[in-house]
Motif scaffolding. Structure first.
Motif, PDB file in Angstrom:
ATOM      1  N   GLU A  70       0.884  -1.082   0.068  1.00  0.00           N
ATOM      2  CA  GLU A  70       0.000   0.129   0.149  1.00  0.00           C
ATOM      3  C   GLU A  70       0.759   1.346  -0.052  1.00  0.00           C
ATOM      4  N   VAL A  71       0.525   2.358  -1.011  1.00  0.00           N
ATOM      5  CA  VAL A  71       1.446   3.191  -1.043  1.00  0.00           C
ATOM      6  C   VAL A  71       0.289   4.643  -0.832  1.00  0.00           C
ATOM      7  N   LEU A  72       0.809   5.473  -0.177  1.00  0.00           N
ATOM      8  CA  LEU A  72       0.207   6.794   0.343  1.00  0.00           C
ATOM      9  C   LEU A  72       0.542   7.890  -0.765  1.00  0.00           C
ATOM     10  N   THR A  73      -0.443   8.465  -1.620  1.00  0.00           N
ATOM     11  CA  THR A  73      -0.131   8.806  -2.687  1.00  0.00           C
ATOM     12  C   THR A  73      -0.313  10.291  -2.634  1.00  0.00           C
ATOM     13  N   LYS A  74      -0.003  11.322  -3.175  1.00  0.00           N
ATOM     14  CA  LYS A  74      -0.118  12.838  -3.313  1.00  0.00           C
ATOM     15  C   LYS A  74      -1.738  12.948  -3.931  1.00  0.00           C
ATOM     16  N   ALA A  75      -1.919  12.150  -5.074  1.00  0.00           N
ATOM     17  CA  ALA A  75      -2.990  12.526  -5.810  1.00  0.00           C
ATOM     18  C   ALA A  75      -4.243  11.474  -5.511  1.00  0.00           C
ATOM     19  N   ASN A  76      -3.887  10.311  -5.010  1.00  0.00           N
ATOM     20  CA  ASN A  76      -5.085   9.191  -5.128  1.00  0.00           C
ATOM     21  C   ASN A  76      -5.191   8.592  -3.745  1.00  0.00           C
ATOM     22  N   GLY A  77      -4.704   9.404  -2.766  1.00  0.00           N
ATOM     23  CA  GLY A  77      -5.019   8.433  -1.594  1.00  0.00           C
ATOM     24  C   GLY A  77      -4.095   7.079  -1.352  1.00  0.00           C
ATOM     25  N   VAL A  78      -4.794   6.156  -0.799  1.00  0.00           N
ATOM     26  CA  VAL A  78      -3.929   4.966  -0.725  1.00  0.00           C
ATOM     27  C   VAL A  78      -4.148   4.180  -1.977  1.00  0.00           C
ATOM     28  N   VAL A  79      -2.867   3.685  -2.499  1.00  0.00           N
ATOM     29  CA  VAL A  79      -2.940   2.892  -3.851  1.00  0.00           C
ATOM     30  C   VAL A  79      -2.365   1.327  -3.570  1.00  0.00           C
ATOM     31  N   SER A  80      -2.701   0.515  -4.004  1.00  0.00           N
ATOM     32  CA  SER A  80      -2.205  -0.733  -3.900  1.00  0.00           C
ATOM     33  C   SER A  80      -1.309  -0.914  -5.107  1.00  0.00           C
ATOM     34  N   VAL A  81       0.009  -1.204  -4.647  1.00  0.00           N
ATOM     35  CA  VAL A  81       0.881  -1.431  -5.941  1.00  0.00           C
ATOM     36  C   VAL A  81       1.708  -2.710  -5.747  1.00  0.00           C
ATOM     37  N   GLU A  82       1.951  -3.506  -7.046  1.00  0.00           N
ATOM     38  CA  GLU A  82       2.611  -4.562  -7.099  1.00  0.00           C
ATOM     39  C   GLU A  82       4.063  -4.406  -7.077  1.00  0.00           C
ATOM     40  N   GLU A  83       4.830  -5.343  -6.625  1.00  0.00           N
ATOM     41  CA  GLU A  83       6.374  -5.442  -6.622  1.00  0.00           C
ATOM     42  C   GLU A  83       6.790  -5.101  -7.818  1.00  0.00           C
ATOM     43  N   LYS A  84       6.662  -5.039  -8.946  1.00  0.00           N
ATOM     44  CA  LYS A  84       6.928  -4.784 -10.266  1.00  0.00           C
ATOM     45  C   LYS A  84       6.781  -3.370 -10.513  1.00  0.00           C
ATOM     46  N   GLN A  85       6.078  -2.586  -9.932  1.00  0.00           N
ATOM     47  CA  GLN A  85       5.834  -1.026 -10.039  1.00  0.00           C
ATOM     48  C   GLN A  85       6.731  -0.354  -9.131  1.00  0.00           C
ATOM     49  N   LEU A  86       7.500  -0.985  -8.054  1.00  0.00           N
ATOM     50  CA  LEU A  86       8.407  -0.413  -7.235  1.00  0.00           C
ATOM     51  C   LEU A  86       9.868  -0.342  -7.929  1.00  0.00           C
TER      52      LEU A  86
END
Length: 146
Positions: A2-18
């Motif tokens: 889970e990533v807390l974002t500037k534009a979209n609140g909390v977003v779930s991301v996969e390992e490949k997106q990191l």
């Protein structure tokens, strides 16, 4: 994750997106870890810091905007992020969307280079006077459409 974002609140991301910038991004060297998150406006992508929610950059593929864009990146930089094949590379540019109504621009002089095989990134400064830090996206797209 889970990533807390500037534009979209909390977003779930996969390992490949990191992705990781061993040296950070110019001006933000202390922040090394980011997530690539699709924007609601294609073809833009968010580069969101996983360490500071207020730190996010909008990215775009420069080759979609400018047919003759070239990013001559030296071999030492490519080795530094572990590139062994051109297929490993993704080149993106940071977009600026001013609040004063001036043109939306992309930093063609300082692209972000991503090794898609190991998700290691670096921002480079090109030694090419054809490019600028304020490449007008809309004007370029209008020229392409003519």
């Amino acid at each position: 994750m889970e990533v807390l974002t500037k534009a979209n609140g909390v977003v779930s991301v996969e390992e490949k997106q990191l992705v990781t910038f061993p040296d950070g991004i110019m001006g933000f060297e202390n922040y090394k870890k980011y997530a690539l998150i699709d924007s609601e406006y294609e073809p833009f992508i968010w580069l969101q810091s996983t360490e500071k929610k207020e730190l996010a950059f909008l990215l775009v593929d420069p080759f979609l905007i400018c047919d003759d864009y070239e990013a001559d990146i030296d071999d030492g930089t490519l080795r530094y992020i572990g590139v062994t094949s051109p297929e490993d590379l993704v080149v993106m540019t940071i977009v600026t969307v001013p609040t004063d109504g001036s043109p939306i621009t992309a930093n063609f002089l300082g692209p972000v280079v991503i090794n898609r095989r190991n998700n290691t990134c670096v921002q480079v400064v090109l030694n090419d006077n054809r490019w600028t830090t304020k490449f007008d996206i809309v004007a370029s797209l209008k020229r392409k459409g003519d």
